[in-house]
Design a protein around this motif. Structure first.
Motif, PDB file in Angstrom:
ATOM      1  N   LEU A  17     -27.912   1.871 -10.488  1.00  0.00           N
ATOM      2  CA  LEU A  17     -29.276   2.494 -10.550  1.00  0.00           C
ATOM      3  C   LEU A  17     -30.238   1.131 -11.271  1.00  0.00           C
ATOM      4  CD1 LEU A  17     -30.670   3.793 -12.434  1.00  0.00           C
ATOM      5  CD2 LEU A  17     -29.351   4.173 -14.949  1.00  0.00           C
ATOM      6  N   ILE A  18     -31.241   1.423 -10.527  1.00  0.00           N
ATOM      7  CA  ILE A  18     -32.133  -0.234 -10.675  1.00  0.00           C
ATOM      8  C   ILE A  18     -33.419   0.137 -11.691  1.00  0.00           C
ATOM      9  CG2 ILE A  18     -33.018  -2.460  -9.914  1.00  0.00           C
ATOM     10  CD1 ILE A  18     -31.403  -1.742  -7.213  1.00  0.00           C
ATOM     11  N   GLY A  19     -33.743  -0.711 -12.685  1.00  0.00           N
ATOM     12  CA  GLY A  19     -34.510  -0.806 -13.408  1.00  0.00           C
ATOM     13  C   GLY A  19     -35.947  -1.453 -12.339  1.00  0.00           C
ATOM     14  N   VAL A  20     -37.266  -1.219 -12.418  1.00  0.00           N
ATOM     15  CA  VAL A  20     -38.292  -1.960 -11.661  1.00  0.00           C
ATOM     16  C   VAL A  20     -39.492  -1.967 -13.424  1.00  0.00           C
ATOM     17  CG1 VAL A  20     -39.590  -2.541 -10.031  1.00  0.00           C
ATOM     18  CG2 VAL A  20     -37.670  -1.183  -9.522  1.00  0.00           C
ATOM     19  N   ASP A  21     -39.240  -3.902 -13.628  1.00  0.00           N
ATOM     20  CA  ASP A  21     -40.304  -3.210 -15.201  1.00  0.00           C
ATOM     21  C   ASP A  21     -41.417  -3.572 -13.999  1.00  0.00           C
ATOM     22  OD1 ASP A  21     -41.342  -3.623 -17.236  1.00  0.00           O
ATOM     23  OD2 ASP A  21     -40.905  -5.997 -17.129  1.00  0.00           O
ATOM     24  N   ASP A  22     -42.772  -2.657 -14.237  1.00  0.00           N
ATOM     25  CA  ASP A  22     -43.604  -2.598 -13.645  1.00  0.00           C
ATOM     26  C   ASP A  22     -45.533  -3.031 -14.375  1.00  0.00           C
ATOM     27  OD1 ASP A  22     -46.333  -2.058 -12.105  1.00  0.00           O
ATOM     28  OD2 ASP A  22     -45.908  -0.168 -12.392  1.00  0.00           O
ATOM     29  N   ASN A  23     -45.488  -4.244 -13.923  1.00  0.00           N
ATOM     30  CA  ASN A  23     -46.644  -4.757 -14.437  1.00  0.00           C
ATOM     31  C   ASN A  23     -47.511  -5.413 -15.849  1.00  0.00           C
ATOM     32  OD1 ASN A  23     -49.503  -4.698 -12.890  1.00  0.00           O
ATOM     33  ND2 ASN A  23     -48.300  -2.474 -12.035  1.00  0.00           N
ATOM     34  N   ASP A  24     -45.696  -6.143 -16.263  1.00  0.00           N
ATOM     35  CA  ASP A  24     -44.824  -6.211 -17.607  1.00  0.00           C
ATOM     36  C   ASP A  24     -44.725  -7.828 -17.284  1.00  0.00           C
ATOM     37  OD1 ASP A  24     -44.395  -6.005 -19.967  1.00  0.00           O
ATOM     38  OD2 ASP A  24     -43.136  -4.331 -19.859  1.00  0.00           O
ATOM     39  N   THR A  25     -44.990  -9.015 -18.623  1.00  0.00           N
ATOM     40  CA  THR A  25     -44.205  -9.929 -18.297  1.00  0.00           C
ATOM     41  C   THR A  25     -43.104  -9.893 -19.052  1.00  0.00           C
ATOM     42  OG1 THR A  25     -44.429  -9.834 -21.007  1.00  0.00           O
ATOM     43  CG2 THR A  25     -46.224 -10.506 -19.573  1.00  0.00           C
ATOM     44  N   ALA A  26     -42.190 -10.470 -18.357  1.00  0.00           N
ATOM     45  CA  ALA A  26     -40.527 -10.558 -17.893  1.00  0.00           C
ATOM     46  C   ALA A  26     -40.366 -10.936 -19.532  1.00  0.00           C
ATOM     47  CB  ALA A  26     -39.951 -12.455 -17.324  1.00  0.00           C
ATOM     48  N   VAL A  27     -41.208 -11.540 -20.639  1.00  0.00           N
ATOM     49  CA  VAL A  27     -40.718 -11.889 -22.021  1.00  0.00           C
ATOM     50  C   VAL A  27     -40.873 -10.344 -22.391  1.00  0.00           C
ATOM     51  CG1 VAL A  27     -41.147 -12.842 -24.119  1.00  0.00           C
ATOM     52  CG2 VAL A  27     -41.571 -14.081 -22.427  1.00  0.00           C
ATOM     53  N   ASP A  28     -41.521  -9.838 -22.032  1.00  0.00           N
ATOM     54  CA  ASP A  28     -41.749  -8.298 -22.796  1.00  0.00           C
ATOM     55  C   ASP A  28     -40.839  -6.930 -21.653  1.00  0.00           C
ATOM     56  OD1 ASP A  28     -43.677  -8.970 -24.754  1.00  0.00           O
ATOM     57  OD2 ASP A  28     -45.625  -8.446 -23.027  1.00  0.00           O
ATOM     58  N   GLY A  29     -40.269  -7.944 -21.081  1.00  0.00           N
ATOM     59  CA  GLY A  29     -39.569  -6.694 -20.806  1.00  0.00           C
ATOM     60  C   GLY A  29     -38.261  -7.448 -20.627  1.00  0.00           C
ATOM     61  N   ARG A  30     -38.173  -8.242 -21.130  1.00  0.00           N
ATOM     62  CA  ARG A  30     -36.278  -8.759 -21.540  1.00  0.00           C
ATOM     63  C   ARG A  30     -36.231  -8.151 -22.654  1.00  0.00           C
ATOM     64  NH1 ARG A  30     -37.119 -13.214 -18.190  1.00  0.00           N
ATOM     65  NH2 ARG A  30     -38.108 -14.586 -19.559  1.00  0.00           N
ATOM     66  N   ILE A  31     -37.261  -8.350 -24.245  1.00  0.00           N
ATOM     67  CA  ILE A  31     -37.392  -7.548 -25.038  1.00  0.00           C
ATOM     68  C   ILE A  31     -36.881  -6.133 -25.745  1.00  0.00           C
ATOM     69  CG2 ILE A  31     -38.646  -7.183 -27.061  1.00  0.00           C
ATOM     70  CD1 ILE A  31     -39.893 -10.037 -27.003  1.00  0.00           C
ATOM     71  N   PHE A  32     -37.157  -4.891 -24.384  1.00  0.00           N
ATOM     72  CA  PHE A  32     -37.056  -3.947 -24.585  1.00  0.00           C
ATOM     73  C   PHE A  32     -35.848  -3.494 -24.102  1.00  0.00           C
ATOM     74  CE2 PHE A  32     -36.654  -0.450 -21.478  1.00  0.00           C
ATOM     75  CZ  PHE A  32     -37.449   0.544 -22.395  1.00  0.00           C
ATOM     76  N   LEU A  33     -35.036  -4.731 -22.734  1.00  0.00           N
ATOM     77  CA  LEU A  33     -34.092  -4.304 -22.843  1.00  0.00           C
ATOM     78  C   LEU A  33     -33.039  -4.734 -23.757  1.00  0.00           C
ATOM     79  CD1 LEU A  33     -33.790  -5.758 -19.373  1.00  0.00           C
ATOM     80  CD2 LEU A  33     -34.214  -3.392 -19.784  1.00  0.00           C
TER      81      LEU A  33
END
Length: 214
Positions: free
Chosen positions: A138-154
């Motif tokens: 299972l791989i998630g692809v954070d689309d059109n997002d900043t790495a910081v916001d993506g890590r906060i989400f995870l």
């Protein structure tokens, strides 16, 4: 007995009668034309209303799979990519999709700002706990997002399966993604066999998972 103008061939009488007959027929003809045009306009208006109110067979439908189409990649090899992982406490690395050939892959496109993605996150967390021991990737692809916001989400949703950053959206374009979340089910040969738009449910996840694991 007065002579009959028609019998005597009076041209003025004949012309007058023909003109009178034509004038009498004009109103009736105009009524017929008016009614015909009105009915045609009503029919065209009804067709327009039907086209607007009837949803397209694929667009915008949630939980749409390959049985009804919707994505041009279904039936074709999934485009390879090399994207940077979203990690908090370890050095970032790259994930190549081609490295997982021979394994069934579930590829989920999401973004931290996407409301339906937030609704879907708890399910994906639990789904990963169920399938990782079965060899499913299972791989998630954070689309059109900043790495910081993506890590906060995870971190917020306690996501532990691999996720990568598609900051410029190039990979999502290659996959024809139009609205997050979208999920692709890729078999062991690297072919996309199913695609779903909208948040996954237990039913849609399991039914499409069978297509790449059986």
């Amino acid at each position: 007995m007065e002579p009959n103008d028609n019998l005597t061939g009076n041209p003025e009488a004949s012309s007058s009668e023909r003109l009178t007959g034509q004038r009498k027929s004009h109103p009736r003809r105009r009524i017929v034309i008016f009614v015909g045009v009105t009915l045609l306009n009503i029919a065209l208006l009804g067709l327009l209303i039907w086209a607007i109110t009837t949803p397209a067979s694929h667009a915008g439908q949630s939980n749409t799979d390959s049985s009804v189409g919707g994505n041009a990649l279904v039936g074709h090899v999934a485009p390879d990519f090399a994207l940077t992982t979203l990690t908090e406490n370890s050095p970032a690395s790259e994930i190549h999709l081609s490295n997982f050939k021979g394994k069934p892959v579930v590829l989920n496109f999401w973004a931290s700002w996407c409301g339906p993605c937030q609704d879907e996150a708890p399910f994906l967390r639990s789904a990963w706990q169920q399938v990782q021991s079965k060899g499913v990737v299972l791989i998630g692809v954070d689309d059109n997002d900043t790495a910081v916001d993506g890590r906060i989400f995870l971190h917020k949703y306690n996501i532990s399966y691999p996720n990568v950053s598609d900051a410029n959206g190039a990979t999502s374009i290659n996959y024809g993604v139009t609205a997050n979340p979208e999920t692709f089910f890729i078999n062991r040969q690297g072919v996309v066999v199913a695609w779903l738009a909208g948040p996954l449910t237990s039913a849609t996840f399991q039914s499409n998972l069978q297509k790449i694991t059986s």
